[in-house]
Scaffold this active site. Sequence first.
Site, PDB file in Angstrom:
ATOM      1  N   GLU A  56       0.828  -1.210   0.000  1.00  0.00           N
ATOM      2  CA  GLU A  56       0.000   0.000   0.000  1.00  0.00           C
ATOM      3  C   GLU A  56       0.861   1.257   0.000  1.00  0.00           C
ATOM      4  OE1 GLU A  56      -0.152  -2.644   1.873  1.00  0.00           O
ATOM      5  OE2 GLU A  56      -2.052  -2.883   2.912  1.00  0.00           O
ATOM      6  N   ALA A 166      14.612 -45.213  -6.246  1.00  0.00           N
ATOM      7  CA  ALA A 166      16.051 -45.506  -6.155  1.00  0.00           C
ATOM      8  C   ALA A 166      16.258 -46.973  -6.520  1.00  0.00           C
ATOM      9  CB  ALA A 166      16.568 -45.261  -4.746  1.00  0.00           C
ATOM     10  N   MET A 167      17.444 -47.289  -7.025  1.00  0.00           N
ATOM     11  CA  MET A 167      17.742 -48.691  -7.295  1.00  0.00           C
ATOM     12  C   MET A 167      17.938 -49.397  -5.946  1.00  0.00           C
ATOM     13  SD  MET A 167      17.434 -48.457 -10.458  1.00  0.00           S
ATOM     14  CE  MET A 167      17.785 -50.088 -11.097  1.00  0.00           C
ATOM     15  N   THR A 200      19.355 -39.428   3.609  1.00  0.00           N
ATOM     16  CA  THR A 200      19.631 -38.822   2.305  1.00  0.00           C
ATOM     17  C   THR A 200      21.015 -38.185   2.295  1.00  0.00           C
ATOM     18  OG1 THR A 200      17.286 -38.438   1.958  1.00  0.00           O
ATOM     19  CG2 THR A 200      18.785 -37.087   0.655  1.00  0.00           C
ATOM     20  N   GLU A 302      12.556 -32.773   1.102  1.00  0.00           N
ATOM     21  CA  GLU A 302      13.214 -33.488  -0.001  1.00  0.00           C
ATOM     22  C   GLU A 302      13.976 -34.616   0.658  1.00  0.00           C
ATOM     23  OE1 GLU A 302      15.051 -31.499  -3.355  1.00  0.00           O
ATOM     24  OE2 GLU A 302      14.656 -29.595  -2.401  1.00  0.00           O
ATOM     25  N   GLY A 304      14.159 -39.192   1.603  1.00  0.00           N
ATOM     26  CA  GLY A 304      13.951 -40.560   1.149  1.00  0.00           C
ATOM     27  C   GLY A 304      12.648 -41.119   1.695  1.00  0.00           C
ATOM     28  N   PRO A 305      12.411 -42.416   1.411  1.00  0.00           N
ATOM     29  CA  PRO A 305      11.136 -43.049   1.761  1.00  0.00           C
ATOM     30  C   PRO A 305      10.829 -43.057   3.256  1.00  0.00           C
ATOM     31  CG  PRO A 305      12.500 -44.500   0.391  1.00  0.00           C
ATOM     32  CD  PRO A 305      13.332 -43.308   0.691  1.00  0.00           C
TER      33      PRO A 305
HETATM   34  C1  AOF Z   1       0.014  -5.009   4.538  1.00  0.00           C
HETATM   35  N1  AOF Z   1       0.648  -4.865   3.345  1.00  0.00           N
HETATM   36  O1  AOF Z   1       2.280  -5.376   1.909  1.00  0.00           O
HETATM   37  C2  AOF Z   1       2.135  -6.630   3.885  1.00  0.00           C
HETATM   38  C3  AOF Z   1       1.412  -6.826   5.104  1.00  0.00           C
HETATM   39  O2  AOF Z   1       6.911  -6.070  10.218  1.00  0.00           O
HETATM   40  P1  AOF Z   1       6.026  -5.429   9.181  1.00  0.00           P
HETATM   41  O3  AOF Z   1       5.708  -3.985   9.491  1.00  0.00           O
HETATM   42  O4  AOF Z   1       6.537  -5.616   7.770  1.00  0.00           O
HETATM   43  O5  AOF Z   1       4.603  -6.164   9.265  1.00  0.00           O
HETATM   44  C4  AOF Z   1       4.474  -7.494   8.865  1.00  0.00           C
HETATM   45  C5  AOF Z   1       3.033  -7.910   8.949  1.00  0.00           C
HETATM   46  O6  AOF Z   1       2.228  -7.049   8.137  1.00  0.00           O
HETATM   47  C6  AOF Z   1       2.782  -9.323   8.430  1.00  0.00           C
HETATM   48  O7  AOF Z   1       2.876 -10.272   9.443  1.00  0.00           O
HETATM   49  C7  AOF Z   1       1.353  -9.193   7.908  1.00  0.00           C
HETATM   50  O8  AOF Z   1       0.413  -9.298   8.951  1.00  0.00           O
HETATM   51  C8  AOF Z   1       1.323  -7.786   7.360  1.00  0.00           C
HETATM   52  N2  AOF Z   1       1.779  -7.785   5.970  1.00  0.00           N
HETATM   53  N3  AOF Z   1       0.345  -6.012   5.364  1.00  0.00           N
HETATM   54  O9  AOF Z   1      -0.863  -4.226   4.864  1.00  0.00           O
HETATM   55  C9  AOF Z   1       1.700  -5.609   2.992  1.00  0.00           C
HETATM   56  N4  AOF Z   1       3.213  -7.397   3.570  1.00  0.00           N
HETATM   57 ZN    ZN Z   2       0.847  -2.851   6.001  1.00  0.00          ZN
END
Ligand code: AOF
Ligand code: ZN
Length: 372
Positions: A56, A166-167, A200, A302, A304-305
């Site tokens: 934003e 795997a072989m 692995t 990532e 093995g079985p």
């Molecule tokens: C938004 N817009 O582009 C993102 C959001 O430590 P900060 O200030 O970067 O906050 C991280 C938190 O903000 C993250 O855990 C999530 O809740 C929100 N991310 N919010 O309005 C953004 N990346």
């Molecule tokens: Zn924000």
Amino acid sequence: MTFTRDDYTHMARAIRLARLGLYTTDPNPRVGCVLVRDGEVVGEGWHRKAGEPHAERLAIAAAGEKARGATAYVTLEPCCHHGKTPPCTAGLLEAGVSRVVAAMEDPNPLVAGKGLALLAEAGVETASGLLREEAEKLNPGFIKRMKTGLPWVRCKLAMSLDGRTAMASGESLWITGDDARRDVQRLRARSSAVVTGIGTVLADDPSMNLRLKPEDLPGVETPDYFRQPWRVVLDSSLRIPEQARLLSLEGPLCVIHSHGAEDKVRRLQERGIHVQQMPDGLDLPLVMEFLAGREINEVLIEAGPTLAGAALRAGLIDELIIYMAPHLMGHQARGLFHLPGLEKMADRIELTIRDIRQVGKDFRITAVSAGE
Ligand code: AOF
Ligand code: ZN
């Protein structure tokens, strides 16, 4: 809530912008924002990296005075808390935005509906839920971690057309071709951690790191945004050879053990390796909780079985990604999962295939638990 065709168009654009953060925003979510006034896009932004401005804020900066009276389309509800950056709600209000459309609420308990409520109280028209499913797909790990305290877990496996990995000797390099292996590199690039088992490491001496260059990753605009995922080795008795390749490669590394020798723990720590003890044994749900506690959103197993089978049995795998190569390895070769106790058809583990596509000469199958 009804949305117009223009609303859909602008939110779809915001989602495309958010996707540019696929490889860099960790542990933050990928978020995009489009500002529109009188039908004209006046600003765009996408979150690049934790600590840097949110989507934003960047869109508002791009729009300048034109943000006044505009509609903001955001893929995630604007935050209303002080984290590493100031709240977006304040930024939107200062800029004079008159309508905010979010694709989904922020699952972060610090926000969780409060961002939109705050905007509405301040007289901004708000709406939520536009293209929600698409927006959720941007951040499976962030959403799951915030809601459950566990990361989103993908398990990647490679097999022959006759389902062998795997072989009998253990030899398995390489089952798939170059294109599929590059595809796996992209899976690693978006993951917060790549997890493997000591079996692995002992069998293949893998690197487990990211070998793509920044220019191969959309959105990684500067070397600064490039990051290696954590490599995590599950190694109960700390058998990891000190000359193992992955110990000397660049990128964060964590070895989780339960009863390793103290002097070996010290030597590894001196090399900058994070050594984590789980004295009661490597219980997989606890390992995943531990990783989520370290802000790990998406895990790529990532292995093995044995580890793959145990994770499947524990119900920890959200997505199985199986690369299928066009060759046969025969009946003596090994299967994908060690799953003791399956005897009758009724014991089968049901899956739903979500996606199947060709990657070079191989096929990639994405499956989830049946019913999901
Ligand atoms: C938004 N817009 O582009 C993102 C959001 O430590 P900060 O200030 O970067 O906050 C991280 C938190 O903000 C993250 O855990 C999530 O809740 C929100 N991310 N919010 O309005 C953004 N990346
Ligand atoms: Zn924000």
